[in-house]
Write a protein that holds these residues in place. Structure first.
Motif, short mmCIF file in Angstrom:
data_model
loop_
_atom_site.label_atom_id
_atom_site.label_comp_id
_atom_site.label_asym_id
_atom_site.label_seq_id
_atom_site.Cartn_x
_atom_site.Cartn_y
_atom_site.Cartn_z
N PRO A 78 3.88 1.98 4.05
CA PRO A 78 4.21 2.58 5.15
C PRO A 78 3.90 3.02 6.58
O PRO A 78 2.79 2.53 6.87
N THR A 79 3.84 3.46 6.87
CA THR A 79 3.87 3.66 8.41
C THR A 79 2.97 5.73 8.95
O THR A 79 3.79 6.36 7.62
N TYR A 80 2.09 5.25 9.19
CA TYR A 80 1.07 7.30 9.04
C TYR A 80 0.28 7.13 10.09
O TYR A 80 -0.01 6.95 10.87
N LEU A 87 13.82 0.64 4.88
CA LEU A 87 13.38 2.02 4.31
C LEU A 87 13.12 3.08 4.19
O LEU A 87 12.21 3.90 5.57
N ASP A 88 13.75 4.39 4.79
CA ASP A 88 13.55 5.47 4.76
C ASP A 88 13.95 6.14 3.69
O ASP A 88 15.45 6.90 4.28
N GLN A 89 13.27 6.58 3.10
CA GLN A 89 13.40 7.28 1.92
C GLN A 89 13.54 9.34 2.16
O GLN A 89 14.04 9.99 1.38
N ASP A 90 13.25 9.35 3.77
CA ASP A 90 13.07 10.81 3.95
C ASP A 90 14.36 11.12 4.55
O ASP A 90 14.92 12.40 3.98
N GLY A 140 1.12 -1.27 0.23
CA GLY A 140 0.08 -0.20 0.12
C GLY A 140 1.14 1.02 0.39
O GLY A 140 2.00 1.44 0.25
N SER A 141 0.23 2.64 -0.35
CA SER A 141 1.54 4.02 -0.48
C SER A 141 0.19 4.84 -1.11
O SER A 141 -0.56 5.12 -2.24
N ASP A 142 1.11 5.70 -0.52
CA ASP A 142 -0.46 6.82 -0.93
C ASP A 142 0.49 8.16 -1.78
O ASP A 142 0.48 8.10 -2.17
N SER A 143 2.17 8.58 -1.30
CA SER A 143 2.77 9.44 -2.09
C SER A 143 4.07 8.42 -3.27
O SER A 143 4.94 9.08 -3.49
N GLY A 144 3.99 6.94 -3.04
CA GLY A 144 4.26 6.13 -4.44
C GLY A 144 6.09 5.97 -3.70
O GLY A 144 6.10 5.00 -4.52
N GLN A 148 -0.71 2.81 6.47
CA GLN A 148 -1.44 2.93 5.18
C GLN A 148 -3.11 2.62 4.82
O GLN A 148 -3.45 2.23 5.49
N ALA A 149 -3.33 4.45 4.91
CA ALA A 149 -4.93 3.75 4.51
C ALA A 149 -5.32 2.55 3.92
O ALA A 149 -6.66 1.38 4.12
N ASP A 150 -4.73 2.57 2.82
CA ASP A 150 -5.09 1.45 2.37
C ASP A 150 -5.25 -0.01 2.96
O ASP A 150 -5.80 -1.10 3.01
#
Ligand code: FMN
Length: 160
Positions: free
Chosen positions: A51-53, A139-142, A8-12, A59-61
């Motif tokens: 991802p964690t939100y 993974l920490d893409q930020d 699942g992914s919000d921002s890709g 993630q929402a989905d």
């Protein structure tokens, strides 16, 4: 060997990571929005990523996705997990969704492979860290995007 990579992914970012992981494992990529019970059960090896939100949530989905997962029988199935997060902004809930996925698949009877070292990350608390190891690939893409290619390569060779 059939491999399904469900994400699942919000921002890709998790979507991109899923694609890279699937390429290394010769797997099929499936968005959790479209996933069925058969997608969880009908493969030799299952890879799940979120991802964690919002301070530690999936993630929402995946919120609906865990209901589908809850119907799947994963008895004896080998499963590997990956999670994306941001250790600098969310050090108290770093990649918690990975811990949530871990508990969900263990509950369904899965055998989780692909634990990794927590060394190299700076965080305060994470439900994905158990006995000093992460329960999957982190993974920490930020903050550490430059490390992700190597981490994916090392992890996919480890689980193969
Ligand atoms: C509103 C918001 C809340 C977030 N909460 C967390 C969190 O609790 N823990 C964490 O590790 N990362 C958190 N993140 C970071 C995301 O998990 C990270 O940016 C991830 O790479 C996004 O993946 P995606 O592009 O696949 O949606 C949060 C990001 C946003 C925008």
């Amino acid at each position: 060997m059939t491999v399904h990579v469900i994400y699942g992914s919000d921002s890709g970012r998790t979507k991109a990571a899923a694609g890279k992981i699937a390429a290394k494992l010769d797997g099929k990529v499936i968005n959790i929005k479209d996933a069925t019970v058969a997608d969880f059960e009908g493969c030799d090896f299952l890879v799940l990523g979120s991802p964690t939100y919002d301070e530690g949530n999936l993630q929402a989905d995946w919120a609906d996705g865990v209901d589908v997962l809850a119907e799947a029988d994963l008895t004896g199935k080998k499963v590997a997990l990956f999670g994306l997060g941001d250790q600098a902004t969310y050090p108290d809930n770093f990649v918690d969704a990975l811990g949530t996925l871990y508990d969900a698949v263990v509950e369904r009877g899965a055998e989780v492979v692909g634990f990794t070292d927590t060394k190299g990350y700076e965080f305060e608390s994470s439900t994905a860290a158990r006995d000093g190891q992460f329960v999957g690939l982190v993974l920490d893409q930020d903050n550490q995007a430059g490390k992700s290619e190597k981490r994916i390569a090392a992890w996919t060779s480890q689980i193969l």
